[in-house]
Every structure is written in structure tokens, then in C-alpha cells.
Design a protein around this motif. Structure first.
Motif, PDB file in Angstrom:
ATOM      1  N   THR A   1      -1.911 -59.147 -70.466  1.00  9.38           N
ATOM      2  CA  THR A   1      -2.595 -57.858 -70.436  1.00  9.38           C
ATOM      3  C   THR A   1      -3.797 -57.934 -69.497  1.00  9.38           C
ATOM      4  N   PRO A   2      -4.287 -56.784 -69.051  1.00 11.54           N
ATOM      5  CA  PRO A   2      -5.509 -56.800 -68.244  1.00 11.54           C
ATOM      6  C   PRO A   2      -6.689 -57.433 -68.971  1.00 11.54           C
ATOM      7  N   GLU A   3      -6.745 -57.250 -70.277  1.00 10.64           N
ATOM      8  CA  GLU A   3      -7.844 -57.821 -71.046  1.00 10.64           C
ATOM      9  C   GLU A   3      -7.798 -59.342 -71.029  1.00 10.64           C
ATOM     10  N   GLU A   4      -6.608 -59.912 -71.136  1.00 11.57           N
ATOM     11  CA  GLU A   4      -6.474 -61.365 -71.060  1.00 11.57           C
ATOM     12  C   GLU A   4      -6.837 -61.869 -69.671  1.00 11.57           C
ATOM     13  N   LEU A   5      -6.427 -61.133 -68.640  1.00 10.12           N
ATOM     14  CA  LEU A   5      -6.757 -61.533 -67.275  1.00 10.12           C
ATOM     15  C   LEU A   5      -8.265 -61.477 -67.051  1.00 10.12           C
ATOM     16  N   GLU A   6      -8.906 -60.453 -67.574  1.00  9.52           N
ATOM     17  CA  GLU A   6     -10.358 -60.335 -67.435  1.00  9.52           C
ATOM     18  C   GLU A   6     -11.073 -61.522 -68.090  1.00  9.52           C
ATOM     19  N   ALA A   7     -10.563 -61.979 -69.221  1.00 14.15           N
ATOM     20  CA  ALA A   7     -11.174 -63.116 -69.909  1.00 14.15           C
ATOM     21  C   ALA A   7     -11.116 -64.385 -69.067  1.00 14.15           C
ATOM     22  N   ILE A   8     -10.068 -64.517 -68.255  1.00 15.80           N
ATOM     23  CA  ILE A   8      -9.916 -65.691 -67.402  1.00 15.80           C
ATOM     24  C   ILE A   8     -10.769 -65.570 -66.144  1.00 15.80           C
ATOM     25  N   LEU A   9     -10.764 -64.395 -65.532  1.00 17.80           N
ATOM     26  CA  LEU A   9     -11.431 -64.228 -64.242  1.00 17.80           C
ATOM     27  C   LEU A   9     -12.946 -64.129 -64.356  1.00 17.80           C
ATOM     28  N   THR A  10     -13.442 -63.565 -65.433  1.00 16.27           N
ATOM     29  CA  THR A  10     -14.884 -63.342 -65.561  1.00 16.27           C
ATOM     30  C   THR A  10     -15.695 -64.631 -65.464  1.00 16.27           C
ATOM     31  N   PRO A  11     -15.326 -65.713 -66.168  1.00 16.90           N
ATOM     32  CA  PRO A  11     -16.100 -66.953 -66.017  1.00 16.90           C
ATOM     33  C   PRO A  11     -16.037 -67.533 -64.605  1.00 16.90           C
TER      34      PRO A  11
ATOM     35  N   GLY B   1       2.105 -49.521 -66.893  1.00 18.64           N
ATOM     36  CA  GLY B   1       1.198 -48.386 -66.930  1.00 18.64           C
ATOM     37  C   GLY B   1       0.313 -48.226 -65.713  1.00 18.64           C
ATOM     38  N   SER B   2       0.487 -49.084 -64.710  1.00 14.93           N
ATOM     39  CA  SER B   2      -0.322 -48.995 -63.497  1.00 14.93           C
ATOM     40  C   SER B   2       0.467 -49.548 -62.330  1.00 14.93           C
ATOM     41  N   ASP B   3       0.235 -48.988 -61.143  1.00 13.69           N
ATOM     42  CA  ASP B   3       0.876 -49.497 -59.932  1.00 13.69           C
ATOM     43  C   ASP B   3       0.105 -50.659 -59.309  1.00 13.69           C
ATOM     44  N   LEU B   4      -1.064 -50.982 -59.827  1.00 12.01           N
ATOM     45  CA  LEU B   4      -1.865 -52.056 -59.252  1.00 12.01           C
ATOM     46  C   LEU B   4      -1.117 -53.383 -59.278  1.00 12.01           C
ATOM     47  N   ASN B   5      -1.183 -54.122 -58.166  1.00 12.26           N
ATOM     48  CA  ASN B   5      -0.622 -55.474 -58.175  1.00 12.26           C
ATOM     49  C   ASN B   5      -1.683 -56.439 -58.676  1.00 12.26           C
ATOM     50  N   LEU B   6      -1.394 -57.750 -58.623  1.00 16.98           N
ATOM     51  CA  LEU B   6      -2.321 -58.721 -59.199  1.00 16.98           C
ATOM     52  C   LEU B   6      -3.667 -58.713 -58.475  1.00 16.98           C
ATOM     53  N   ALA B   7      -3.637 -58.596 -57.151  1.00 24.56           N
ATOM     54  CA  ALA B   7      -4.895 -58.530 -56.400  1.00 24.56           C
ATOM     55  C   ALA B   7      -5.668 -57.269 -56.757  1.00 24.56           C
ATOM     56  N   GLY B   8      -4.949 -56.165 -56.948  1.00 26.11           N
ATOM     57  CA  GLY B   8      -5.596 -54.917 -57.309  1.00 26.11           C
ATOM     58  C   GLY B   8      -6.288 -54.997 -58.659  1.00 26.11           C
ATOM     59  N   TRP B   9      -5.595 -55.571 -59.630  1.00 27.77           N
ATOM     60  CA  TRP B   9      -6.210 -55.745 -60.952  1.00 27.77           C
ATOM     61  C   TRP B   9      -7.403 -56.698 -60.861  1.00 27.77           C
ATOM     62  N   THR B  10      -7.279 -57.728 -60.065  1.00 25.55           N
ATOM     63  CA  THR B  10      -8.365 -58.696 -59.937  1.00 25.55           C
ATOM     64  C   THR B  10      -9.619 -58.037 -59.393  1.00 25.55           C
ATOM     65  N   LYS B  11      -9.459 -57.202 -58.381  1.00 22.00           N
ATOM     66  CA  LYS B  11     -10.616 -56.503 -57.818  1.00 22.00           C
ATOM     67  C   LYS B  11     -11.201 -55.517 -58.824  1.00 22.00           C
ATOM     68  N   LYS B  12     -10.345 -54.801 -59.539  1.00 21.18           N
ATOM     69  CA  LYS B  12     -10.808 -53.838 -60.528  1.00 21.18           C
ATOM     70  C   LYS B  12     -11.590 -54.521 -61.638  1.00 21.18           C
TER      71      LYS B  12
ATOM     72  N   LEU C   1      -4.082 -50.603 -48.974  1.00 19.55           N
ATOM     73  CA  LEU C   1      -5.332 -50.945 -48.291  1.00 19.55           C
ATOM     74  C   LEU C   1      -6.228 -49.719 -48.143  1.00 19.55           C
ATOM     75  N   GLU C   2      -5.634 -48.574 -47.839  1.00 17.40           N
ATOM     76  CA  GLU C   2      -6.424 -47.345 -47.713  1.00 17.40           C
ATOM     77  C   GLU C   2      -7.078 -46.967 -49.036  1.00 17.40           C
ATOM     78  N   ARG C   3      -6.439 -47.306 -50.134  1.00 21.64           N
ATOM     79  CA  ARG C   3      -7.009 -47.025 -51.462  1.00 21.64           C
ATOM     80  C   ARG C   3      -7.985 -48.116 -51.903  1.00 21.64           C
ATOM     81  N   ASP C   4      -8.185 -49.139 -51.039  1.00 26.23           N
ATOM     82  CA  ASP C   4      -9.062 -50.268 -51.371  1.00 26.23           C
ATOM     83  C   ASP C   4      -8.597 -51.018 -52.615  1.00 26.23           C
ATOM     84  N   GLU C   5      -7.267 -51.094 -52.794  1.00 28.83           N
ATOM     85  CA  GLU C   5      -6.730 -51.864 -53.915  1.00 28.83           C
ATOM     86  C   GLU C   5      -7.052 -53.351 -53.744  1.00 28.83           C
ATOM     87  N   PHE C   6      -7.052 -53.796 -52.495  1.00 34.95           N
ATOM     88  CA  PHE C   6      -7.437 -55.165 -52.144  1.00 34.95           C
ATOM     89  C   PHE C   6      -8.051 -55.117 -50.754  1.00 34.95           C
ATOM     90  N   ASP C   7      -8.501 -56.273 -50.266  1.00 32.35           N
ATOM     91  CA  ASP C   7      -9.318 -56.281 -49.049  1.00 32.35           C
ATOM     92  C   ASP C   7      -8.675 -56.988 -47.858  1.00 32.35           C
TER      93      ASP C   7
END
Length: 374
Positions: free
Chosen positions: A247-257, A280-291, A330-336
Motif C-alpha cells: 500500500t502507499p502507506e507501507e511505502l511511505e513508512a519505508i521511504l520517509t526514514p 486506484g491510481s495511475d501513478l507508477n512507483l516513481a510517481g508515488w515516491t515523489k508524492k 513528465l508534463e504532469r510532473d509525476e517524476f523528474d
């Protein structure tokens, strides 16, 4: 969606510069790290310098080198993979960085420790044991490795920090820490290989402790504006369905530290960049990471081709695919940034053709046609 012609649209969007901490990358195209085993004795020679410089000269904004072993005896298992320690090895890497800069590009080494992937008796240090969080291999077997002690952890942390400081000293533009694909840092992040009951194991945050300590040590060893990138993945080299986070919540727990420890940008490794990471979202892994982190991200995975690289390893070719989906994101700034692997391997001029609007000149990828990785 833009109505601009595809060729000029690609050139316009991908040619924008981007900042990673104190580094300005001249465009949005990165070269993905690809192991080559073209460095006998762990020494990158003139051919390696020419290989990277050729792609920088043709417009690649940021080069991430193939994985290079940090200064720990258990870090690797090949005497032809470059090492990031030793007088000859570092002299070779200095020439690589100089050549890329002379060609107008920027470059970061990917610092690597393979952990429990190492097989007994392999070079460059045959007596070195495989080490990991719990002495467990990716397939769940114990093998011949060992669980790392605190002394082992401290040694590896120091090895990464020393390599990063060396990278800055000899002229590189940043570093990337390899925390993906089932190698050592990822072995700590993943519950499948991390069975520890101390502070380095347990919930997702605890499993992140070792990687975060490496990031913090690296951050302390380099200048404040020197970029520290971190590559990670859900999948492992022999388990493509493995997931660090459901889930995004689990990913956030890993990336935040990791972000708090000093990561400036994340390189989110996927096999096909266009696939959504969570329901529930079209974001890929890089997109979720940036979000989730607010940090710049690099996407990767079959860019410009219609098939993933795993099938390429099996000898299957891939046809050129439209870049429209990539450019929309890229135009939506999903990743850089966009990391390109196989397409750049076969065609060193790939970036120049895209940036010049010469999309019709792009060719398909055929592994059988690669007689040399030049």
C-alpha cells in the motif's frame, strides 16, 4: 494532452534542465546502470571511459554507472565488475568522470554490495563469506552465508561512506546507493530476507534502519550540496512478484526514514514504467515516491520499447514504442528524470535523436545484434 508534433514535443519536454540538490542536470534523460563485466581486475579502462563519454556527448544528461563494488571483501562476486576502491581502480574511475565531463555530461557512480547473492569461493576475494541481515538467500534458503553482526554492519556503513567521499574527491557529481533488486540494502528492506529480531528487523521502519544509517553516513561524508541518490525496487532479481510495500502507506513508512537521512532523489526501478503501482491510481512507483516524499524521482523500465528487459535477457527483441505516455507523465510532473537502459545500450545516439526530434531514426532492440557494448 499537448497537440504539439510528437518529435518536437519530446525534444521540448526532455530538454528541460533539472536540479538534484547542488547539481544541475542539463536535461531529463539519464542512463540507467547496467552491469557489463568489462573491467578486468575491477579496473575501468579507457574503453569504459569511452563507453560513457560517447553517450554523454550524444546528449545523456545524467549517467549512472554500472554497479561498482564498495570496499568490503564480501561486496561482490566478479573480478570483471569495477570496484570503487584501490589505486588502479580509482585512477580508472577518475578518467571516466573526466571523460564524461569533457563530453558535457554529469555522472554518478552506483555504489553496490550484493550481500547474500554472493556465492562461496567467487572472486575478487574468494575467502569472503556472503553476508546479509539473516543469512538467508532470496529463495529463502540459508546457503553458506552468515547473518551480519554489529561489527559487520559498521564495516559496510563505513565502506559506503568512504566510497561516497572518494567519489566527490575524484570528481564525480554525486553518488547512487544501490538499494534495489535483492542486493544487500534491499535484503534488509524486504521481509522475505530480513528475519532479524534486533533493531534492524521487524516492521518496515525497523527494516529501513540499516539503509538509513548508510545514507546518513554517506551524507555526513560529502558536501552538503553533493547529491545522494537511492535506487530501490519492489521486485527482486529472481522474484519479480516480490513487494516491499502493498500500500502507499507501507511505502511511505519505508521511504520517509531514507529521505530524512539525506536522500536527495529516488531512482524507482520497475520493469515497465507505464504500469500503475497501486490500485486506484495511475501513478507508477516513481510517481508515488515523489508524492510521498516530495523528493525528485527517476523513472525507469522499458522506456521507448514495447517489452521489458527480463524478456530481453532471454533473447527476445523489442520494438520501438511511442513516448507519448512518458511525456504525458513528465508534463504532469509525476517524476523528474527518465532512465534509459537497453535503448542506449544498442544506440549510443538515442538521446541525441530524441532531443533533436529525429524519432523516426530510433531502432528496435535486438540482443542478438549486440556484438559489443561500446
Amino acid at each position: 494532452m499537448s497537440t504539439t508534433a510528437p518529435a518536437s514535443r519530446a525534444a521540448e519536454i526532455l530538454s528541460r534542465p533539472v536540479s538534484l540538490n547542488g547539481l544541475t542536470v542539463p536535461n531529463r534523460i539519464a542512463m540507467a546502470p547496467m552491469t557489463r563485466q568489462f573491467s578486468p581486475g575491477g579496473v575501468p579502462g579507457e574503453d569504459v571511459a569511452e563507453y560513457y563519454a560517447r553517450r554523454a556527448a550524444a546528449g545523456v544528461g545524467l549517467i549512472v554507472t554500472e554497479g561498482t563494488y564498495v570496499g568490503h571483501d564480501s561486496a561482490g562476486e566478479s573480478d570483471r565488475v569495477p570496484r570503487f576502491h584501490g589505486t588502479e581502480q580509482l585512477a580508472g574511475w577518475t578518467k571516466v568522470a573526466d571523460a564524461v565531463h569533457a563530453a558535457g555530461g554529469t555522472i554518478v557512480p552506483q555504489l553496490w554490495h550484493i550481500g547474500m547473492v554472493r556465492k562461496a569461493g567467487k572472486p575478487p576475494y574468494a575467502d569472503a563469506p556472503a553476508v546479509g541481515p539473516s543469512g538467508i538467500r532470496l529463495d529463502g534458503t540459508e546457503g553458506t552465508g552468515k547473518a551480519m553482526t554489529q561489527a559487520d554492519l559498521d564495516e559496510v556503513i563505513a565502506a559506503f561512506a568512504e566510497a561516497a567521499a572518494t567519489a566527490e574527491r575524484i570528481g564525480f557529481d554525486g553518488v547512487e546507493l544501490h538499494g534495489a533488486h535483492g542486493y544487500l540494502l534491499d535484503q534488509f528492506l524486504w521481509a522475505g530476507t530480513n528475519r532479524r529480531t534486533d533493531a534492524y528487523g521487524g516492521d518496515p521502519v525497523a527494516r529501513t534502519k540499516f539503509a538509513a544509517e548508510i545514507v546518513a553516513a554517506v551524507r555526513d561524508s560529502v558536501s552538503a550540496d553533493f547529491p545522494v541518490l537511492f535506487r530501490y525496487s519492489q521486485w527482486k532479481s529472481d522474484n519479480y512478484d516480490a513487494r516491499l510495500a502493498e500500500t502507499p502507506e507501507e511505502l511511505e513508512a519505508i521511504l520517509t526514514p531514507l529521505a530524512a537521512a539525506g536522500v536527495d532523489a529516488f531512482h524507482a526501478s520497475t520493469r515497465r514504467y507505464w504500469l500503475p503501482e497501486f490500485d486506484g491510481s495511475d501513478l507508477n512507483l516513481a510517481g508515488w515516491t515523489k508524492k510521498l516524499t516530495g523528493k525528485p524521482t527517476i523513472t525507469v523500465g522499458s522506456v521507448g520499447l514495447d517489452g521489458d528487459f527480463i524478456k530481453a535477457f532471454m533473447g527476445e527483441s523489442s520494438q520501438v514504442a511511442s513516448l507519448d505516455n512518458l511525456l504525458d507523465r513528465l508534463e504532469r510532473d509525476e517524476f523528474d528524470l527518465v532512465a534509459v537502459g537497453r535503448a542506449l545500450l544498442q544506440d549510443p545516439e538515442w538521446a541525441a535523436k530524441v532531443l533533436d526530434g529525429r524519432l523516426e531514426e530510433l531502432g528496435s532492440y535486438d540482443p542478438k545484434a549486440l556484438s559489443t557494448l561500446s
